[in-house]
Design a protein around this motif. Structure first.
Motif, PDB file in Angstrom:
ATOM      1  N   LEU A  33       0.824  -1.212   0.000  1.00 51.30           N
ATOM      2  CA  LEU A  33       0.000   0.000   0.000  1.00 51.30           C
ATOM      3  C   LEU A  33       0.857   1.260   0.000  1.00 51.30           C
ATOM      4  O   LEU A  33       0.531   2.255  -0.650  1.00 51.30           O
ATOM      5  N   TRP A  34       2.009   1.227   0.761  1.00 53.91           N
ATOM      6  CA  TRP A  34       2.910   2.389   0.828  1.00 53.91           C
ATOM      7  C   TRP A  34       3.562   2.665  -0.530  1.00 53.91           C
ATOM      8  O   TRP A  34       3.691   3.821  -0.950  1.00 53.91           O
ATOM      9  N   ILE A  35       3.927   1.593  -1.243  1.00 55.56           N
ATOM     10  CA  ILE A  35       4.524   1.742  -2.571  1.00 55.56           C
ATOM     11  C   ILE A  35       3.518   2.342  -3.544  1.00 55.56           C
ATOM     12  O   ILE A  35       3.835   3.227  -4.353  1.00 55.56           O
ATOM     13  N   ILE A  36       2.254   1.866  -3.469  1.00 56.86           N
ATOM     14  CA  ILE A  36       1.206   2.415  -4.350  1.00 56.86           C
ATOM     15  C   ILE A  36       0.996   3.885  -4.063  1.00 56.86           C
ATOM     16  O   ILE A  36       0.846   4.711  -4.970  1.00 56.86           O
ATOM     17  N   LEU A  38       3.207   6.047  -2.847  1.00 56.42           N
ATOM     18  CA  LEU A  38       4.348   6.805  -3.363  1.00 56.42           C
ATOM     19  C   LEU A  38       4.265   6.995  -4.870  1.00 56.42           C
ATOM     20  O   LEU A  38       4.663   8.037  -5.409  1.00 56.42           O
ATOM     21  N   LEU A  39       3.762   5.976  -5.571  1.00 54.95           N
ATOM     22  CA  LEU A  39       3.697   6.051  -7.030  1.00 54.95           C
ATOM     23  C   LEU A  39       2.663   7.067  -7.507  1.00 54.95           C
ATOM     24  O   LEU A  39       2.864   7.733  -8.536  1.00 54.95           O
ATOM     25  N   PHE A  40       1.569   7.219  -6.783  1.00 60.39           N
ATOM     26  CA  PHE A  40       0.467   8.047  -7.264  1.00 60.39           C
ATOM     27  C   PHE A  40       0.318   9.384  -6.545  1.00 60.39           C
ATOM     28  O   PHE A  40      -0.520  10.191  -6.916  1.00 60.39           O
ATOM     29  N   SER A  41       1.112   9.613  -5.517  1.00 62.44           N
ATOM     30  CA  SER A  41       1.011  10.890  -4.806  1.00 62.44           C
ATOM     31  C   SER A  41       2.024  11.877  -5.367  1.00 62.44           C
ATOM     32  O   SER A  41       3.063  11.498  -5.897  1.00 62.44           O
ATOM     33  N   LYS A  42       1.744  13.202  -5.213  1.00 67.26           N
ATOM     34  CA  LYS A  42       2.663  14.235  -5.657  1.00 67.26           C
ATOM     35  C   LYS A  42       3.816  14.350  -4.662  1.00 67.26           C
ATOM     36  O   LYS A  42       3.607  14.275  -3.450  1.00 67.26           O
ATOM     37  N   THR A  43       4.997  14.533  -5.168  1.00 66.39           N
ATOM     38  CA  THR A  43       6.169  14.627  -4.291  1.00 66.39           C
ATOM     39  C   THR A  43       6.221  15.957  -3.564  1.00 66.39           C
ATOM     40  O   THR A  43       6.801  16.063  -2.486  1.00 66.39           O
TER      41      THR A  43
END
Length: 480
Positions: A33-36, A38-43
């Motif tokens: 869930l954490w990887i997902i 990171l992939l879809f959230s804005k940095t």
């Protein structure tokens, strides 16, 4: 066949999933869930741009005050209120128009105003002119430079010598010429109070080398051996790194900041036991210690080949300018390629090289001069014992030693002012002394304030007694 194998692998994966502990599945689920996320959230979030008006910019510019180029300095600072010398600073010195007996200049052998030395310098001046206007590698090598290097090597009984045009730059250039990043240098500091350290030229050499610096207690060979043993254990853990790591011990023959002598015989034993190299700085001991003035090696009867590099300036006993290093040929030749002060500074003016050669000739012709100097050092050292409020710091054989307050006032500024008053009152009595000066923000460990007393062969017994009596009288008036 391939389909059956794939089905079998899938069955095994499902079976492993059922058999896995619950906490293991929960942890893997959280990670997925954490990887997902990171992939879809804005940095980061874009900030809205806010432009200043022209008026706001002008107001900000008017309010801005730049940092001062240098910190504010009091007009009473000693560096801005120096004493002015008229004439040669030899046995007698004229300071601010007043004639005094000179106990301030490092003219140990009294050669600064020597007739023969001045004649040699004058003859060289007429032949070569004033300076060289070029480093040694760019038409800055004169025959008189080679003569001086040859003379120094023969005098010190080493294979080769190299001269520098500035005394401070000699050891400061020599250390980084050999020791680099990753190498280890063992050097002394006064622990635990950390109130004294190696001379400033050595400190600058250590800084330029970028080596790993290990500090041992002043003249404490047990503490040095402890550090060497610790390093030996570290080397055994990583022998590959140890093979390319060089170890140096850097000491002074007579320490500038303490007036004490280094225990060279014990240092040589540690050198061979732990496979280190010794660099010996002899600016105070050259032309002072030993039967012929060759320094601390001759004083202790140590073979000169046991020392990897000897350096000294020519601004004390030789009454000239510059410095030199001596040792084996392959060691010295490396400095001609890597010694910064040698490669990039204009070479020593020929007249000063000629003066140094003549000073060496006088030293060789009059070996008894060193015994005379040693006896005068002992005389004044003994005469200055027991002064109320002051203590003598340094050994009886050192021609340059310190007078420090027995008890500090608790303020360095006040201590400096008290010692400065003693120096001024002594000058009024015809005795020229000087305070030891340091770059307070640059020193590794700032030494305590002190008055430096310098002994020369020109001072008579009566003058030594007069100086001791004047210092005692003034100290009693100022400190009590």
């Amino acid at each position: 066949m391939a389909t059956a194998a794939e089905q079998w692998v899938l069955v095994e994966m499902v079976q492993a999933l059922y058999e896995a502990p619950a906490y293991h599945l929960i942890l893997e689920g959280i990670l997925i869930l954490w990887i997902i996320r990171l992939l879809f959230s804005k940095t980061y979030k874009l900030q809205e741009r806010s432009d200043l008006t022209a008026k706001e910019k002008e107001e900000l510019i008017e309010e801005w005050q730049p940092e001062p180029l240098v910190p504010p300095i009091s007009k009473d600072h000693p560096a801005l209120n120096y004493n002015i010398v008229s004439g040669p600073p030899s046995h007698s010195i004229v300071v601010n128009g007043k004639e005094c007996i000179n106990f301030a200049s490092f003219n140990f052998l009294g050669l600064l105003d020597n007739r023969r030395v001045k004649a040699a310098a004058l003859a060289s001046l007429k032949k070569y002119g004033v300076g060289t206007c070029g480093p040694r590698g760019f038409y800055g090598t004169f025959d008189v430079h080679l003569d001086l290097e040859d003379h120094l090597a023969k005098f010190m009984k080493t294979e080769e010598a190299i001269i520098y045009s500035y005394g401070f730059a000699t050891i400061a250039s020599a250390i980084p010429a050999y020791s680099k990043r990753g190498d280890i240098i063992f050097v002394w500091v006064s622990l635990p109070c950390r109130d004294r350290a190696a001379c400033f030229a050595i400190q600058k050499g250590l800084q330029a080398s970028r080596s790993d610096i290990k500090l041992f207690k002043h003249n404490d060979m047990a503490d040095l051996e402890r550090l060497l043993k610790e390093q030996e254990i570290e080397d055994q853990k990583n022998p590959r790194k140890a093979r390319v790591t060089r170890r140096f011990i850097v000491v002074e023959g007579l320490y500038m900041n303490t007036g004490t002598i280094c225990p060279l015989p014990e240092l040589v034993k540690l050198k061979y036991k732990y496979k280190a190299r010794i660099f010996l700085e002899e600016s105070l001991s050259f032309g002072v210690l030993g039967e012929h003035g060759r320094g601390v090696t001759e004083h202790f009867g140590i073979n000169i080949d046991d020392i990897d590099l000897i350096s000294a300036n020519m601004e004390n006993s030789l009454a000239s300018i510059g410095g030199f290093c001596c040792g084996r040929s392959f060691v010295i030749d490396h400095q001609r390629l890597s010694g910064q002060g040698y490669c990039f500074s204009a070479s020593l003016p020929p007249l000063l090289a000629a003066a140094a050669i003549e000073a060496l000739n006088i030293m060789e012709e009059n070996p008894g001069i060193f015994a005379v100097l040693k006896e005068k050092c002992r005389q004044i050292h003994k005469a200055l014992q027991g002064i109320s409020g002051l203590k003598v710091v340094g050994e009886a054989l050192s021609p340059a030693f310190h007078l420090q307050l027995e008890e500090s006032t608790g303020s360095r500024e006040k201590d400096v002012k008290l010692l400065h008053e003693i120096v001024n009152q002594c000058m009024n009595k015809g005795i020229a002394l000087t305070q030891a000066r340091y770059l307070e923000k640059e020193e590794k460990c700032l030494p305590p304030p002190s008055i430096r007393v310098v002994v020369t062969v020109e001072q008579t017994e009566e003058e030594l007694e007069k100086a001791a009596a004047a210092i005692k009288e003034v100290a009693q008036a100022v400190l009590l």
